[in-house]
Design a protein around this motif. Sequence first.
Motif, short mmCIF file in Angstrom:
data_model
loop_
_atom_site.label_atom_id
_atom_site.label_comp_id
_atom_site.label_asym_id
_atom_site.label_seq_id
_atom_site.Cartn_x
_atom_site.Cartn_y
_atom_site.Cartn_z
N ALA A 298 0.94 -1.38 0.45
CA ALA A 298 -0.27 -0.73 -0.37
C ALA A 298 0.40 1.73 0.12
O ALA A 298 0.54 2.42 -0.92
CB ALA A 298 -1.04 0.46 1.18
N SER A 299 1.89 1.13 0.78
CA SER A 299 2.59 2.54 0.57
C SER A 299 4.09 2.51 -0.26
O SER A 299 4.11 3.71 -0.93
CB SER A 299 3.91 2.49 2.23
OG SER A 299 4.43 1.06 2.63
N ARG A 300 4.60 1.64 -0.36
CA ARG A 300 5.55 1.52 -1.27
C ARG A 300 5.09 1.02 -2.99
O ARG A 300 6.26 1.99 -4.34
CB ARG A 300 6.41 0.35 -0.92
CG ARG A 300 7.77 0.30 -2.37
CD ARG A 300 8.46 -0.52 -1.92
NE ARG A 300 10.11 -0.36 -2.53
CZ ARG A 300 10.99 -1.44 -1.95
NH1 ARG A 300 11.27 -1.97 -1.18
NH2 ARG A 300 11.82 -1.22 -3.16
N VAL B 261 -12.39 -13.41 8.39
CA VAL B 261 -12.27 -12.68 7.73
C VAL B 261 -11.66 -11.35 7.93
O VAL B 261 -11.97 -10.24 9.05
CB VAL B 261 -13.72 -12.01 6.63
CG1 VAL B 261 -13.42 -11.09 5.77
CG2 VAL B 261 -14.60 -13.32 6.37
N MET B 262 -9.69 -11.64 6.81
CA MET B 262 -9.32 -10.29 7.17
C MET B 262 -9.63 -9.22 6.07
O MET B 262 -9.62 -10.00 5.23
CB MET B 262 -8.58 -10.65 7.51
CG MET B 262 -7.35 -9.35 7.83
SD MET B 262 -4.97 -9.91 7.76
CE MET B 262 -4.81 -10.70 6.29
N GLU B 263 -9.79 -7.95 5.65
CA GLU B 263 -9.66 -7.43 4.68
C GLU B 263 -8.47 -5.82 5.01
O GLU B 263 -8.82 -5.49 6.45
CB GLU B 263 -11.15 -7.00 4.26
CG GLU B 263 -12.24 -7.74 4.36
CD GLU B 263 -13.26 -6.49 3.72
OE1 GLU B 263 -14.01 -7.56 2.98
OE2 GLU B 263 -13.62 -5.65 4.10
N ILE B 264 -8.06 -5.84 3.75
CA ILE B 264 -7.28 -4.35 4.12
C ILE B 264 -7.64 -3.70 2.40
O ILE B 264 -7.10 -4.22 1.95
CB ILE B 264 -5.64 -4.83 3.93
CG1 ILE B 264 -5.35 -5.62 5.65
CG2 ILE B 264 -4.68 -3.59 3.96
CD1 ILE B 264 -4.29 -6.07 5.89
N ILE B 265 -8.05 -1.96 2.87
CA ILE B 265 -8.23 -1.53 2.11
C ILE B 265 -7.70 0.01 1.92
O ILE B 265 -7.75 -0.05 3.15
CB ILE B 265 -9.85 -1.66 2.31
CG1 ILE B 265 -11.06 -2.65 2.74
CG2 ILE B 265 -10.34 -0.13 0.89
CD1 ILE B 265 -12.31 -2.41 2.53
N ASP B 266 -6.80 -0.06 0.72
CA ASP B 266 -6.25 1.28 0.72
C ASP B 266 -7.20 1.96 -0.94
O ASP B 266 -8.13 1.75 -1.22
CB ASP B 266 -5.05 1.00 0.78
CG ASP B 266 -4.47 0.52 -1.10
OD1 ASP B 266 -4.89 1.03 -1.99
OD2 ASP B 266 -3.92 -0.73 -0.93
N ASP B 267 -6.17 3.61 -0.11
CA ASP B 267 -6.93 4.64 -1.53
C ASP B 267 -6.05 4.59 -2.64
O ASP B 267 -5.75 5.44 -2.91
CB ASP B 267 -7.10 5.13 -0.87
CG ASP B 267 -5.92 6.34 -0.12
OD1 ASP B 267 -5.17 5.65 0.56
OD2 ASP B 267 -6.35 7.53 0.46
N GLY B 268 -4.94 3.81 -2.83
CA GLY B 268 -4.07 3.89 -3.65
C GLY B 268 -4.11 3.98 -5.19
O GLY B 268 -5.28 4.35 -5.32
N GLY C 141 -8.32 2.65 -5.50
CA GLY C 141 -7.38 1.56 -4.55
C GLY C 141 -8.11 -0.45 -4.72
O GLY C 141 -8.18 -0.22 -5.69
N LEU C 142 -7.32 -0.40 -3.72
CA LEU C 142 -7.64 -1.58 -3.40
C LEU C 142 -8.14 -2.62 -2.46
O LEU C 142 -7.73 -1.65 -1.06
CB LEU C 142 -6.23 -2.09 -4.24
CG LEU C 142 -6.41 -4.31 -4.30
CD1 LEU C 142 -6.51 -4.18 -5.62
CD2 LEU C 142 -4.08 -4.33 -4.21
#
Length: 230
Positions: free
Chosen positions: A144-146, A165-172, A213-214
Amino acid sequence: MSSPTEPVHRVASSEERIKEAERERIARDLHDELGSRLTAIKMAVAQLGQDAASRDASAREQLQFADQLVDDAIGAMHDIIDDLRPAVLDLGLLAALEWLARTYARQTGIPHRMLSENDLPDALLDPFQMISLYRIAREALHNASRHAHARHVDISLVHGPGQLVMEIIDDGVGIPASADPAKRTESSGIRGMHHRAESIGASLTLESVAQGGLKLRVVLPVLSPTNLIK
């Protein structure tokens, strides 16, 4: 040797569990053997520093430099141990993810939001499942950062009927449709995350979100707390 009909995730799980057990052994040996020796060296340097209090400035500077080198070595050792087997997992998966998110925010300056159950029962997971989910989350935050150049990240961990359930959402930048899928997979570590999910019998999906994002979603089948009592 596994039979041709053995489920792929069982083979992957067996291989990854062996690797994690070896990482844990190495981490323990580093802590017990190298850690004790570095501590002894630091104590010896400190004693020399006291004995050299009346000596010339050059000798004192050299002792201070040696002391700093030992501190650096101890810090590097702890970093290696944490990479091999994060000690924070002893506090539970949720606490480990919260610590990971805070560390990520301090290192990158990217704010995050944690959306999870406070009463998540860690008894649902074995240590290998916990460390696999932790490593997937760490890779996702790194991406997400790189790679995605995100400005914000949401992390959630929710236990539902028969699954975690594990979710990670970014705005990239998300995943450009025109990008080479093979090259994109290799560069962002997605293949490794899929492999870790597969090794614990979980599914991992990636999808672009409407506002950009993703979203990474990992679904792990687990027993219900009531079944664990039987």
